[in-house]
Design a protein around this motif. Structure first.
Motif, PDB file in Angstrom:
ATOM      1  N   GLN A  27       5.217  -5.429  -8.876  1.00  0.00           N
ATOM      2  CA  GLN A  27       6.451  -5.201 -10.308  1.00  0.00           C
ATOM      3  C   GLN A  27       6.487  -3.612  -9.963  1.00  0.00           C
ATOM      4  OE1 GLN A  27       5.362  -7.879 -12.694  1.00  0.00           O
ATOM      5  NE2 GLN A  27       6.518  -9.147 -12.589  1.00  0.00           N
ATOM      6  N   LEU A  28       5.312  -3.059  -9.780  1.00  0.00           N
ATOM      7  CA  LEU A  28       5.634  -1.526 -10.690  1.00  0.00           C
ATOM      8  C   LEU A  28       6.590  -0.894  -9.335  1.00  0.00           C
ATOM      9  CD1 LEU A  28       4.780   1.101 -12.719  1.00  0.00           C
ATOM     10  CD2 LEU A  28       2.309   0.464 -11.185  1.00  0.00           C
ATOM     11  N   TYR A  29       6.036  -1.895  -8.303  1.00  0.00           N
ATOM     12  CA  TYR A  29       6.243  -1.181  -6.942  1.00  0.00           C
ATOM     13  C   TYR A  29       7.648  -1.811  -6.427  1.00  0.00           C
ATOM     14  CZ  TYR A  29       1.788   1.799  -7.585  1.00  0.00           C
ATOM     15  OH  TYR A  29       1.447   2.514  -7.855  1.00  0.00           O
ATOM     16  N   ASP A  30       8.101  -2.758  -6.208  1.00  0.00           N
ATOM     17  CA  ASP A  30       8.829  -3.184  -6.392  1.00  0.00           C
ATOM     18  C   ASP A  30       8.459  -3.896  -5.444  1.00  0.00           C
ATOM     19  OD1 ASP A  30      11.750  -4.189  -6.070  1.00  0.00           O
ATOM     20  OD2 ASP A  30      12.581  -2.774  -5.936  1.00  0.00           O
ATOM     21  N   ASP A  31       7.377  -4.342  -4.830  1.00  0.00           N
ATOM     22  CA  ASP A  31       7.241  -4.832  -3.700  1.00  0.00           C
ATOM     23  C   ASP A  31       5.879  -5.818  -3.491  1.00  0.00           C
ATOM     24  OD1 ASP A  31       5.955  -4.713  -1.215  1.00  0.00           O
ATOM     25  OD2 ASP A  31       5.789  -2.847  -0.931  1.00  0.00           O
ATOM     26  N   ASN A 114     -15.836   5.069  -3.034  1.00  0.00           N
ATOM     27  CA  ASN A 114     -15.033   5.512  -2.373  1.00  0.00           C
ATOM     28  C   ASN A 114     -13.761   3.937  -3.047  1.00  0.00           C
ATOM     29  OD1 ASN A 114     -15.164   7.488  -1.617  1.00  0.00           O
ATOM     30  ND2 ASN A 114     -15.086   7.599   0.388  1.00  0.00           N
ATOM     31  N   LEU A 115     -13.038   4.485  -3.414  1.00  0.00           N
ATOM     32  CA  LEU A 115     -11.925   3.410  -4.549  1.00  0.00           C
ATOM     33  C   LEU A 115     -10.181   4.055  -4.053  1.00  0.00           C
ATOM     34  CD1 LEU A 115     -11.103   3.691  -6.945  1.00  0.00           C
ATOM     35  CD2 LEU A 115     -13.338   2.968  -7.697  1.00  0.00           C
ATOM     36  N   PHE A 116      -9.826   3.155  -4.060  1.00  0.00           N
ATOM     37  CA  PHE A 116      -7.903   3.867  -4.307  1.00  0.00           C
ATOM     38  C   PHE A 116      -7.561   2.884  -4.752  1.00  0.00           C
ATOM     39  CE2 PHE A 116      -8.264   1.048  -0.559  1.00  0.00           C
ATOM     40  CZ  PHE A 116      -7.376   0.629  -0.604  1.00  0.00           C
ATOM     41  N   THR A 117      -6.025   3.336  -5.439  1.00  0.00           N
ATOM     42  CA  THR A 117      -5.055   2.544  -5.864  1.00  0.00           C
ATOM     43  C   THR A 117      -3.732   3.289  -6.173  1.00  0.00           C
ATOM     44  OG1 THR A 117      -4.516   1.502  -8.540  1.00  0.00           O
ATOM     45  CG2 THR A 117      -5.377   3.670  -7.972  1.00  0.00           C
ATOM     46  N   GLY A 118      -2.598   2.748  -6.486  1.00  0.00           N
ATOM     47  CA  GLY A 118      -1.430   2.991  -6.588  1.00  0.00           C
ATOM     48  C   GLY A 118      -0.987   4.360  -7.323  1.00  0.00           C
ATOM     49  N   LYS A 120       1.092   4.826  -8.952  1.00  0.00           N
ATOM     50  CA  LYS A 120       1.984   4.372 -10.353  1.00  0.00           C
ATOM     51  C   LYS A 120       1.014   4.042 -11.042  1.00  0.00           C
ATOM     52  CE  LYS A 120       6.659   4.050  -8.579  1.00  0.00           C
ATOM     53  NZ  LYS A 120       7.400   3.018  -8.115  1.00  0.00           N
ATOM     54  N   SER A 121      -0.329   3.735 -10.719  1.00  0.00           N
ATOM     55  CA  SER A 121      -0.880   2.607 -11.333  1.00  0.00           C
ATOM     56  C   SER A 121      -2.079   3.185 -12.241  1.00  0.00           C
ATOM     57  CB  SER A 121      -1.860   1.751 -10.859  1.00  0.00           C
ATOM     58  OG  SER A 121      -1.500   0.726 -10.026  1.00  0.00           O
ATOM     59  N   SER A 122      -0.819   4.336 -13.438  1.00  0.00           N
ATOM     60  CA  SER A 122      -1.963   4.586 -14.383  1.00  0.00           C
ATOM     61  C   SER A 122      -2.875   4.171 -15.344  1.00  0.00           C
ATOM     62  CB  SER A 122      -0.868   5.254 -15.715  1.00  0.00           C
ATOM     63  OG  SER A 122      -0.245   4.299 -16.339  1.00  0.00           O
ATOM     64  N   LYS A 123      -2.842   2.869 -15.904  1.00  0.00           N
ATOM     65  CA  LYS A 123      -4.300   2.330 -16.123  1.00  0.00           C
ATOM     66  C   LYS A 123      -5.836   2.204 -15.586  1.00  0.00           C
ATOM     67  CE  LYS A 123      -3.340  -1.637 -18.168  1.00  0.00           C
ATOM     68  NZ  LYS A 123      -3.122  -2.946 -18.255  1.00  0.00           N
ATOM     69  N   ASN A 124      -5.518   2.213 -14.096  1.00  0.00           N
ATOM     70  CA  ASN A 124      -6.073   2.108 -13.343  1.00  0.00           C
ATOM     71  C   ASN A 124      -7.000   3.428 -12.903  1.00  0.00           C
ATOM     72  OD1 ASN A 124      -5.356  -0.575 -12.885  1.00  0.00           O
ATOM     73  ND2 ASN A 124      -4.695  -0.422 -10.794  1.00  0.00           N
ATOM     74  N   LEU A 125      -5.590   4.776 -12.930  1.00  0.00           N
ATOM     75  CA  LEU A 125      -6.018   6.117 -12.708  1.00  0.00           C
ATOM     76  C   LEU A 125      -7.131   6.236 -14.171  1.00  0.00           C
ATOM     77  CD1 LEU A 125      -3.153   7.224 -11.140  1.00  0.00           C
ATOM     78  CD2 LEU A 125      -5.324   6.946 -10.269  1.00  0.00           C
ATOM     79  N   SER A 146       2.228   4.791  -2.030  1.00  0.00           N
ATOM     80  CA  SER A 146       0.888   5.607  -1.552  1.00  0.00           C
ATOM     81  C   SER A 146      -0.622   5.288  -2.569  1.00  0.00           C
ATOM     82  CB  SER A 146       1.364   7.279  -2.157  1.00  0.00           C
ATOM     83  OG  SER A 146       2.565   7.502  -1.197  1.00  0.00           O
ATOM     84  N   PHE A 147      -1.304   5.632  -1.861  1.00  0.00           N
ATOM     85  CA  PHE A 147      -2.703   5.204  -2.404  1.00  0.00           C
ATOM     86  C   PHE A 147      -2.693   6.604  -3.094  1.00  0.00           C
ATOM     87  CE2 PHE A 147      -3.046   1.543   0.103  1.00  0.00           C
ATOM     88  CZ  PHE A 147      -2.399   0.674  -1.026  1.00  0.00           C
ATOM     89  N   ILE A 148      -3.384   6.511  -4.058  1.00  0.00           N
ATOM     90  CA  ILE A 148      -4.514   7.176  -4.463  1.00  0.00           C
ATOM     91  C   ILE A 148      -5.864   7.593  -4.373  1.00  0.00           C
ATOM     92  CG2 ILE A 148      -5.302   8.974  -6.209  1.00  0.00           C
ATOM     93  CD1 ILE A 148      -2.874   9.325  -7.682  1.00  0.00           C
TER      94      ILE A 148
END
Length: 158
Positions: A27-31, A114-118, A120-125, A146-148
């Motif tokens: 939902q966050l990424y509309d995808d 190492n890990l990655f998250t979207g 826009k995923s502010s809670k994860n970041l 995009s992944f960080i």
């Protein structure tokens, strides 16, 4: 709450939890085509064979969280840290992350996680940075996503 290594019989329940947990990301990424929502039972069985999957369960609630990781050289790739939506913001994700780190630190003395998250995923970041992870790469996946990528280097005294 008990954290332990997942068993083969847990994989369907973990996959169902994953799909429930990633609805908010979609939902966050509309995808709705993001990989965690499309993953099959055969994919998770392969991850089970090639790495480690931990689970956390709560009295009478079944599995409420899970984390996966694989090792390649001196790098541990942490994948799919998931927590049931009804149990988020209670420290469960942090607990799972610490358990997976401790597991690998009990085996290796010089390791990078190492890990990655979207993006826009502010809670994860927020969680990952709070746990000592630092951003090192931005990867564009599609027009919407995009992944960080983040990493954490640990040297222990085994």
């Amino acid at each position: 709450m008990i954290v332990e290594r997942a068993k083969y019989d847990d994989l369907e329940e973990i996959l169902d939890l994953q799909k429930l947990s990633y609805i908010s990301e979609a939902q966050l990424y509309d995808d709705n085509s993001i990989e965690p929502l499309k993953q099959t039972i055969n994919n998770i069985k392969e991850e089970f064979r090639n790495g480690i999957i931990l689970k956390i369960h709560y009295d009478g609630q079944g599995i409420i969280g899970s984390i996966r990781a694989t090792k390649s050289n001196d790098i541990i790739l942490i994948k799919k840290l998931i927590v049931h939506p009804d149990f988020q913001d209670r420290g469960i994700g942090k607990k799972l992350l610490k358990y997976i780190e401790r597991y690998y630190l009990s085996l290796y003395s010089n390791i990078e996680f190492n890990l990655f998250t979207g993006y826009k995923s502010s809670k994860n970041l927020y969680l990952y940075k709070k746990c000592g992870y630092e951003e090192f790469k931005l990867e564009k996946i599609s027009e919407k996503i995009s992944f960080i990528h983040l990493k954490k280097k640990i040297i222990s005294n085994i």
